[in-house]
Write a protein that holds these residues in place. Sequence first.
Motif, mmCIF file in Angstrom:
data_model
loop_
_atom_site.group_PDB
_atom_site.id
_atom_site.type_symbol
_atom_site.label_atom_id
_atom_site.label_comp_id
_atom_site.label_asym_id
_atom_site.label_seq_id
_atom_site.Cartn_x
_atom_site.Cartn_y
_atom_site.Cartn_z
ATOM 1 N N ARG A 60 1.142 -1.609 -0.257
ATOM 2 C CA ARG A 60 -0.209 0.150 0.026
ATOM 3 C C ARG A 60 0.987 1.240 0.130
ATOM 4 N N PRO A 61 0.768 1.661 -0.998
ATOM 5 C CA PRO A 61 1.723 3.278 -0.995
ATOM 6 C C PRO A 61 1.264 4.215 -0.044
ATOM 7 N N GLU A 62 0.115 4.509 0.188
ATOM 8 C CA GLU A 62 -0.298 5.390 1.766
ATOM 9 C C GLU A 62 0.255 4.717 3.123
ATOM 10 N N ALA A 63 0.315 4.029 3.276
ATOM 11 C CA ALA A 63 1.158 2.923 3.991
ATOM 12 C C ALA A 63 2.380 3.121 4.666
ATOM 13 N N GLY A 97 2.392 1.838 -7.502
ATOM 14 C CA GLY A 97 2.875 3.005 -6.693
ATOM 15 C C GLY A 97 3.882 3.462 -6.656
ATOM 16 N N VAL A 98 3.898 4.349 -5.647
ATOM 17 C CA VAL A 98 5.753 4.400 -4.823
ATOM 18 C C VAL A 98 5.291 5.728 -4.070
ATOM 19 N N ARG A 99 6.024 5.523 -2.826
ATOM 20 C CA ARG A 99 5.744 6.195 -1.878
ATOM 21 C C ARG A 99 7.595 6.051 -1.830
ATOM 22 N N ALA A 100 7.638 8.140 -1.011
ATOM 23 C CA ALA A 100 8.878 9.234 -0.576
ATOM 24 C C ALA A 100 8.607 9.169 0.670
ATOM 25 N N GLU A 101 10.043 8.621 1.435
ATOM 26 C CA GLU A 101 9.649 9.979 3.001
ATOM 27 C C GLU A 101 11.003 10.764 2.967
ATOM 28 N N ALA A 102 11.040 11.363 4.026
ATOM 29 C CA ALA A 102 12.236 11.594 4.360
ATOM 30 C C ALA A 102 11.690 12.005 6.003
ATOM 31 N N LEU A 103 13.065 11.488 6.320
ATOM 32 C CA LEU A 103 13.086 11.373 7.839
ATOM 33 C C LEU A 103 13.840 12.588 8.776
ATOM 34 N N ALA A 104 13.486 13.449 9.769
ATOM 35 C CA ALA A 104 14.500 14.263 10.415
ATOM 36 C C ALA A 104 14.892 13.498 11.928
ATOM 37 N N ILE A 105 15.854 13.180 12.699
ATOM 38 C CA ILE A 105 15.407 13.290 13.969
ATOM 39 C C ILE A 105 16.487 14.256 14.502
ATOM 40 N N CYS A 145 10.104 3.814 -1.505
ATOM 41 C CA CYS A 145 9.612 2.665 -1.122
ATOM 42 C C CYS A 145 8.285 2.213 -2.873
ATOM 43 N N PRO A 146 9.418 1.821 -3.522
ATOM 44 C CA PRO A 146 8.230 0.841 -4.806
ATOM 45 C C PRO A 146 7.211 0.460 -4.270
ATOM 46 N N LYS A 147 6.085 -0.102 -4.417
ATOM 47 C CA LYS A 147 5.273 -0.609 -5.093
ATOM 48 C C LYS A 147 3.846 -1.157 -6.269
ATOM 49 N N GLY A 174 5.929 -5.145 -3.513
ATOM 50 C CA GLY A 174 5.968 -3.818 -2.101
ATOM 51 C C GLY A 174 6.826 -3.569 -1.113
ATOM 52 N N ARG A 175 7.615 -2.025 -1.004
ATOM 53 C CA ARG A 175 8.812 -1.903 0.236
ATOM 54 C C ARG A 175 8.111 -0.818 1.328
#
Lengths: 231, 674
Positions: B142-145, B400-408, B435-437, B455-456
């Motif tokens: 699921r790309p939205e997850a 589908g695809v999901r791209a995310e940037a994380l900052a800590i 994360c390609p799906k 999916g990844r």
Amino acid sequence: MSRMHPCAWALAVLASCSPESRGSLQIPVHLAGSDPATFVGSDGAEVRLDRALLVLSDLRLESPPTVARLRLPSPLRSAWAHPGHDFSGDTACELLGTWELDLLSDSGLDPGNATCLEGDLATGRVRLSAEPALDLAGEVTLEGGEKRSFHFEVFLDEEVAGIPIEARLDADAPPALLDLAASPATMLSWSDWSTEDEDQDGLLTLSDGALGNTVPFGVVSTASFTLDLDE
Amino acid sequence: MVVPSLLPGLLLLLPPAVRGEERDETEKAPDAEVVVEDRRVSESLAQVSLDRDALEAFPASSADEMLKAMPGLHLSAHGGHGKAYQYFVRGFDAVHGSDLAVSLEGIPLNEVSHIHGQGYLDLHFLPTVLVRGLDLWRGSSRPEAGDFALAASAELHLGLADPGLLVQVGGGTDRSGHGLVAWRPAGGGPTDFAVAEGEAGEGVGDRRAFREVRLAGGKGGWLGPARVRAFALASDNTFESPGVVREDDVGSGEVDFYGAYPEAGGGRSSRLLAGVEVARSLEAGGWQFLGWGGLKALELRRNFTGYAQYADHGDGVLQAQEGGAAGLRLRGWRHLEGVGSILEGGVDVRGDRFDQWEQGLEPDGTIWAERVDARVSQGSAGAWADLGLDPWPWLSVEPGVRAEALAIRLLRRIDDLGTPVLNPRPAHAWAPVLCPKARLSLFGDRPWSAFATWGRGFRSPEARGVEDGDRAPVATADTAELGVRWAAPDASVTLVGFHTIVSNEIVFDHAAARFLSSGATRRLGGEVVASLEPFRFLRVETEVTWADGRTLASGEALPYAPRWLASTGLYARRAGAEGRATCGLRGWFLGPRPLPEGFYSHPAFVVDATGHAEWRRWVLDVDVDNLLGTRWRDGEFVYPSWFDRSRPESELPALHVTAGDPFAIRIAVGRRFS
């Protein structure tokens, strides 16, 4: 005969596929000294032991480290959680207690059964923590014929770890005996018998020269102990 | 024990089923319904969706337990009634949520970098009466997850199904009491509600007492052409935790199977969560905006090892966390005319800020060691897109695809030795994730169909593991599924095979109280889900899941996750002009789980039941835990411990157990007022 319900049948099949847990077994332990009362050291000195008491406690055998232990450097250094999702200890075999062993006794000591888990063994360890842990007295005859009396009381609270024992335990074929042997000859093999009697008490003691280092070093040396399984 | 077994029979005495009774008609009122309905082009056949009727018939005493409707998922309540459950999914030990992403109307509920475990997921704040629907997805296609959707994900839908005022009280043989007041205004929709719920009990056995209070309110309506809803939930839970007991102590009679050591813990959890959603349907698509925010505080006390680590002080630990999170979600979807396709996409932004502590705790509650004192600020921004293409009626392709940037940002106020840090400086780290799906289904409109997904998914890194300037390590999981399904009007069978590779597994080490990296792992498994409706009022579901998890380097089995899970449920529902009744009887089998040091857990077979009946204005709820009274072990762990200091300390790994729920029956009676 009543027919088995399909669900019960399916569960029985699933349960029959169940792998078995690692088995446990009890192995009698025997403690003994491995040297005669009189022996000749590597420096040619003849040592005669009049008293050799060793106080041991808590004998443990350990499995070899495996990849599954996974104690690798982690980039996730500080993530915290609660217990229960962890790696268990390495110990695979254990006999708890404290025993005074006369290293000169012919029969040794049978302190009881060790509780063990199936699998490979790699090393063993035992604790020395009495006051004193070792009481050795006797006479040494140097190569030149000079006789010197000694009395070593070694006070320790230390584990002798890494005693090798390569074996595999199988609950279906348990070994007859686990032998732990302590060698006073090896314990004294680092001692310099020509050490000066600094306190002039007529005895070589740990107060004299380097004996205060070499004798305790020998007592906790891995080489002073051997572990064996008798089939 | 008699009551639930009679329920199916009682159902048959009701008038014939009449679908679309008063409750459903009210739900469909166009001016009341503000829930954005399904927009998705195609769903993985590995999805499970439960509406309120299905949830009522599913034996579950909390929102967390409803997740058990997902094939291949098992949960363990070893922490007591108020702490997050431990989840096992498809060969994953998802611990307290590290591999299972759960959201409520789009609000992510997993807590990042939590003091008690990454992805901490606690649904005790949610009244079960407000769970109006549940969607469960296995895999990570699921790309939205987003974060934590490595093994599976779930979405809870919020709403009160029945109109009017319901006042209900009850109690149970587990020494518990329950009170509920739920109100949905006449003419209002499911999104209009006010709920107050209280629950308290002693539990069966020692150290299992709890007290829970939940409040919730929601309002839906229209803002011009857009549908608007707002809701808020608050809870406060205090609970004891029995922890674990040594199996050998149980065997020798030193402690009861349902007993606890004096060192057992407990805790308190408080939560406030609010959200506002605006959605609009357009001619060829639509959009949705969600803004949310929340506060959370948790305090946990536990001692799982007695005095094995600290003989003088004991191994008690106090963990605490306080902070808040906020985020927004924007999503849109549009049918692409002439192409037979739909494009869906969205943006998720989330920020968390919290303080956390861990301290050594003496048996009398005195704090003797400081181990963690940190402030964490963590943010993420993700964008996703999903294109559904139907080039032929028999083929559906959905890349589908999901791209995310994380900052800590991490501020440590003490160092690893527990010494206060003078002039502490924050550490900053970041990480990108892509994360390609893809999903593909064949013959979706025919009795026989097939599907494949890939999916990844990803898991964000623990904040306390980063150093300044780090590109933080992100764990990813690539999952491929292949499935076939046969479906008839009253029956279906789905077979799914799956394979997952996790880039870098993290495993807890209680001695160090931290995660250890264990390298890459894989899961291989399959599941069969069969459903049959022999009558309109009766549904039978059976599922069997096999999953084998191993490290890639050594091939050793991953501990704790079950290899075999199976369940069979009978769910019945009858409705008439003056009432309705639902009931469910579900038996589940938990196969032996590999444990550390070559041990395996005990298998378990447990039957739970539930029943819900309404007659005119009267409401009756019956829940039965462990109908057969099976003595089963919920949690099983292997490690050395030392609870009895009158005996010498053993270092042999020992089996520790948390008793599973014994037989208990809870009955609640209520009355509806207009």
